[in-house]
Design an enzyme around this catalytic site. Sequence first.
Site, PDB file in Angstrom:
ATOM      1  N   GLY A  40      59.863  49.985  53.083  1.00 25.77           N
ATOM      2  CA  GLY A  40      59.061  48.791  52.773  1.00 25.77           C
ATOM      3  C   GLY A  40      58.433  48.795  51.396  1.00 25.77           C
ATOM      4  N   CYS A  43      55.254  46.664  48.606  1.00 26.84           N
ATOM      5  CA  CYS A  43      55.004  45.360  49.242  1.00 26.84           C
ATOM      6  C   CYS A  43      54.500  45.522  50.677  1.00 26.84           C
ATOM      7  CB  CYS A  43      56.280  44.539  49.201  1.00 26.84           C
ATOM      8  SG  CYS A  43      56.206  43.029  50.165  1.00 26.84           S
ATOM      9  N   LYS A  52      47.447  40.757  52.265  1.00 25.25           N
ATOM     10  CA  LYS A  52      47.333  39.445  52.907  1.00 25.25           C
ATOM     11  C   LYS A  52      46.601  39.546  54.240  1.00 25.25           C
ATOM     12  CE  LYS A  52      48.450  38.464  49.604  1.00 25.25           C
ATOM     13  NZ  LYS A  52      48.950  39.136  48.392  1.00 25.25           N
ATOM     14  N   ALA A 115      65.361  61.090  45.254  1.00 30.00           N
ATOM     15  CA  ALA A 115      66.725  61.023  44.712  1.00 30.00           C
ATOM     16  C   ALA A 115      66.729  61.287  43.214  1.00 30.00           C
ATOM     17  CB  ALA A 115      67.315  59.652  44.997  1.00 30.00           C
ATOM     18  N   GLY A 180      40.400  44.448  35.196  1.00 31.87           N
ATOM     19  CA  GLY A 180      41.639  43.675  35.202  1.00 31.87           C
ATOM     20  C   GLY A 180      41.453  42.430  36.045  1.00 31.87           C
ATOM     21  N   GLY A 182      43.716  40.242  36.636  1.00 32.73           N
ATOM     22  CA  GLY A 182      45.074  39.759  36.932  1.00 32.73           C
ATOM     23  C   GLY A 182      45.155  39.414  38.412  1.00 32.73           C
ATOM     24  N   GLY A 270      47.763  46.255  35.732  1.00 40.73           N
ATOM     25  CA  GLY A 270      49.204  46.038  35.623  1.00 40.73           C
ATOM     26  C   GLY A 270      50.002  47.196  36.206  1.00 40.73           C
ATOM     27  N   ALA A 319      57.994  40.402  44.723  1.00 43.57           N
ATOM     28  CA  ALA A 319      58.817  40.905  45.828  1.00 43.57           C
ATOM     29  C   ALA A 319      60.035  40.018  46.069  1.00 43.57           C
ATOM     30  CB  ALA A 319      57.976  40.984  47.100  1.00 43.57           C
ATOM     31  N   HIS A 444      52.291  12.684  58.190  1.00 49.77           N
ATOM     32  CA  HIS A 444      50.857  12.500  57.963  1.00 49.77           C
ATOM     33  C   HIS A 444      50.103  12.908  59.228  1.00 49.77           C
ATOM     34  CE1 HIS A 444      47.170  10.700  56.480  1.00 49.77           C
ATOM     35  NE2 HIS A 444      47.021  10.108  57.655  1.00 49.77           N
TER      36      HIS A 444
HETATM   37  P1  NAD Z   1      48.480  41.842  36.036  1.00 51.73           P
HETATM   38  O1  NAD Z   1      49.417  42.072  34.915  1.00 51.73           O
HETATM   39  O2  NAD Z   1      48.625  40.633  36.890  1.00 51.73           O
HETATM   40  O3  NAD Z   1      46.976  41.813  35.467  1.00 51.73           O
HETATM   41  C1  NAD Z   1      46.409  42.882  34.769  1.00 51.73           C
HETATM   42  C2  NAD Z   1      45.217  42.337  33.995  1.00 51.73           C
HETATM   43  O4  NAD Z   1      44.471  43.425  33.477  1.00 51.73           O
HETATM   44  C3  NAD Z   1      45.627  41.473  32.804  1.00 51.73           C
HETATM   45  O5  NAD Z   1      44.949  40.245  32.879  1.00 51.73           O
HETATM   46  C4  NAD Z   1      45.178  42.300  31.594  1.00 51.73           C
HETATM   47  O6  NAD Z   1      44.754  41.518  30.497  1.00 51.73           O
HETATM   48  C5  NAD Z   1      44.024  43.101  32.165  1.00 51.73           C
HETATM   49  N1  NAD Z   1      43.742  44.364  31.453  1.00 51.73           N
HETATM   50  C6  NAD Z   1      44.641  45.261  30.979  1.00 51.73           C
HETATM   51  N2  NAD Z   1      43.989  46.330  30.447  1.00 51.73           N
HETATM   52  C7  NAD Z   1      42.662  46.099  30.602  1.00 51.73           C
HETATM   53  C8  NAD Z   1      41.468  46.838  30.266  1.00 51.73           C
HETATM   54  N3  NAD Z   1      41.528  48.032  29.685  1.00 51.73           N
HETATM   55  N4  NAD Z   1      40.263  46.289  30.579  1.00 51.73           N
HETATM   56  C9  NAD Z   1      40.199  45.070  31.175  1.00 51.73           C
HETATM   57  N5  NAD Z   1      41.297  44.341  31.515  1.00 51.73           N
HETATM   58  C10 NAD Z   1      42.502  44.842  31.238  1.00 51.73           C
HETATM   59  O7  NAD Z   1      48.541  43.192  36.900  1.00 51.73           O
HETATM   60  P2  NAD Z   1      48.020  43.531  38.358  1.00 51.73           P
HETATM   61  O8  NAD Z   1      47.014  42.557  38.808  1.00 51.73           O
HETATM   62  O9  NAD Z   1      47.666  44.981  38.305  1.00 51.73           O
HETATM   63  O10 NAD Z   1      49.323  43.351  39.236  1.00 51.73           O
HETATM   64  C11 NAD Z   1      50.453  44.194  39.015  1.00 51.73           C
HETATM   65  C12 NAD Z   1      51.738  43.441  39.213  1.00 51.73           C
HETATM   66  O11 NAD Z   1      51.922  43.114  40.579  1.00 51.73           O
HETATM   67  C13 NAD Z   1      51.769  42.159  38.425  1.00 51.73           C
HETATM   68  O12 NAD Z   1      52.949  42.095  37.684  1.00 51.73           O
HETATM   69  C14 NAD Z   1      51.730  41.075  39.462  1.00 51.73           C
HETATM   70  O13 NAD Z   1      52.555  39.976  39.108  1.00 51.73           O
HETATM   71  C15 NAD Z   1      52.246  41.750  40.722  1.00 51.73           C
HETATM   72  N6  NAD Z   1      51.539  41.192  41.894  1.00 51.73           N
HETATM   73  C16 NAD Z   1      51.889  39.971  42.366  1.00 51.73           C
HETATM   74  C17 NAD Z   1      51.188  39.423  43.441  1.00 51.73           C
HETATM   75  C18 NAD Z   1      51.546  38.074  43.967  1.00 51.73           C
HETATM   76  O14 NAD Z   1      52.569  37.541  43.590  1.00 51.73           O
HETATM   77  N7  NAD Z   1      50.721  37.469  44.843  1.00 51.73           N
HETATM   78  C19 NAD Z   1      50.125  40.097  44.002  1.00 51.73           C
HETATM   79  C20 NAD Z   1      49.783  41.317  43.474  1.00 51.73           C
HETATM   80  C21 NAD Z   1      50.488  41.848  42.417  1.00 51.73           C
END
Ligand code: NAD
Length: 483
Positions: A40, A43, A52, A115, A180, A182, A270, A319, A444
């Site tokens: 798995g 994810c 989730k 591997a 972060g 993100g 990230g 994913a 609707h």
């Molecule tokens: P991300 O790339 O989405 O965000 C990382 C954030 O951290 C960025 O905004 C960046 O500017 C910031 N950052 C980097 N260095 C920093 C620092 N020193 N201080 C403060 N901020 C800093 O990465 P993530 O949130 O770790 O997610 C990892 C990956 O997993 C991503 O590529 C994301 O697309 C994927 N993901 C997707 C989903 C979804 O689709 N729902 C959910 C979770 C994760």
Amino acid sequence: MATRNFDAVVIGAGPGGYVAAIRLAQLGKKAALVDREELGGVCLNWGCIPSKALIAAANLVDEIRHAGGRGILVGEPRVDIDKLREFKNEVVKKMTGGVGFLEKGNGVEVLKGNARFVSATAIEVDGVGEKIRVEAPAFIVATGGRPIEIPGFKVDGQHVWSAREAVDIPEVPKRLVAIGGGIIGMELGTVYAKLGSQVTFLEALPQVLTGIDPEAVRLVTRGLKPRGTTIHVNARAQGYEARGNELVVKAEVEGKPVEIPCDKVLVAVGFRPSVEGLGLEPLGVKLTPRGFIEVNPAYRTSVPSIYAIGDIAGPPLLAHKASKEGEIAAEAIAGKKSVRDWVALPSGIFTDPEIAVVGLASEEEARQAGHDPVVGKFSFGALGRSVAIAHPEGFVKVIGDRASKLLLGATLCGPDACDLVAEAALALEMGAYLEDVALTIHAHPTLPEAFMEACKAALGEAIHALNRPERPRRAGAGAPASA
Ligand code: NAD
């Protein structure tokens, strides 16, 4: 050392690898799937699925907390963290067990272990038992990615968490610093905020959720503020120290030094590709400057017997992208003319409200792609269903080509946006015009009506919103009416 032979071997059992192995077996290939951890991948074990489960639980807490507005009077909800973790673990077990069932049922052999390539057509698997040699004319590398660590914040599971520790919800700290802003930082930061932590977000760039429509991001940040959070943008975390019973994070915010006392730190800055230790470099497998494996549209690497899919083959790290790539690589190995040719790759962010994007996300992107864009927008505040379920926040924005009326993309921000995006993805994949969606009768009262209304708005024909003339555009003339 024993040697096993297969038609194709997949390394990494995440949503890319496990899907690839099933597809290989469906196509008549004797396939093996190798992983050193549970089936798995990220994810199912500590990413999409467990997060989730937590997000849904935290949303429930929040709903209960705010139910008074609808005349439902309950006290402050209490959360039994051990029970919640147990539920999350059950969810994970059910889903990973399902993957095992599917692999077995399709005749895929699962090999547990690490591997490492010893030639372009052989790997050694160092497993729980004896090391074995596995030979095949084709391999698919699907080893995914792992969290990036930053100086000054070594993930130790005690003071500093990565997403992996955070989804295991060891406790709800009184104060959490999320480094972060993100997807992971915002999703998990929201969970902890709803469960009662005071969360401080530190994002290095000028906006959290970089690349997302600023109006959607504003709705998310506006919703977070009353939940005891602070969001610092243009903020760089530099390190932390333990002082007495607390931690103090040192950061530079808008160029000024600040100290933020807290109890735990979540680092979510990230992911990077997991290529180390696979023995790919001596074979001449080419990497991109950012360390991803270089692939052609059939996911074949520079070494013809080796394919690569998912996070390791480059962004976006999603994913469902990995799964699709797994199917394509498996089909290519089985001799089908399968290549990357999708129109629509949706993405969903499970914040509050949820945000989902598919196709071109902004007028600017549409212009860069050579279109004169027309925009249609519809607010969930004007939709019966969203108002009735007390989630009127958000909007659907569609972008079309002004001349042809071809649908180019959609951004959805609001209730169930990550589910609703599927209709927009289907429309894009089918080459739909704005009229196709506008003419489709939507049941609707339902949330997808908002997508239909946004497409109608782009045509100047919204029913549940006033169709106002577009403001004059800088670039020129000829604008039809739009909402
Ligand atoms: P991300 O790339 O989405 O965000 C990382 C954030 O951290 C960025 O905004 C960046 O500017 C910031 N950052 C980097 N260095 C920093 C620092 N020193 N201080 C403060 N901020 C800093 O990465 P993530 O949130 O770790 O997610 C990892 C990956 O997993 C991503 O590529 C994301 O697309 C994927 N993901 C997707 C989903 C979804 O689709 N729902 C959910 C979770 C994760």
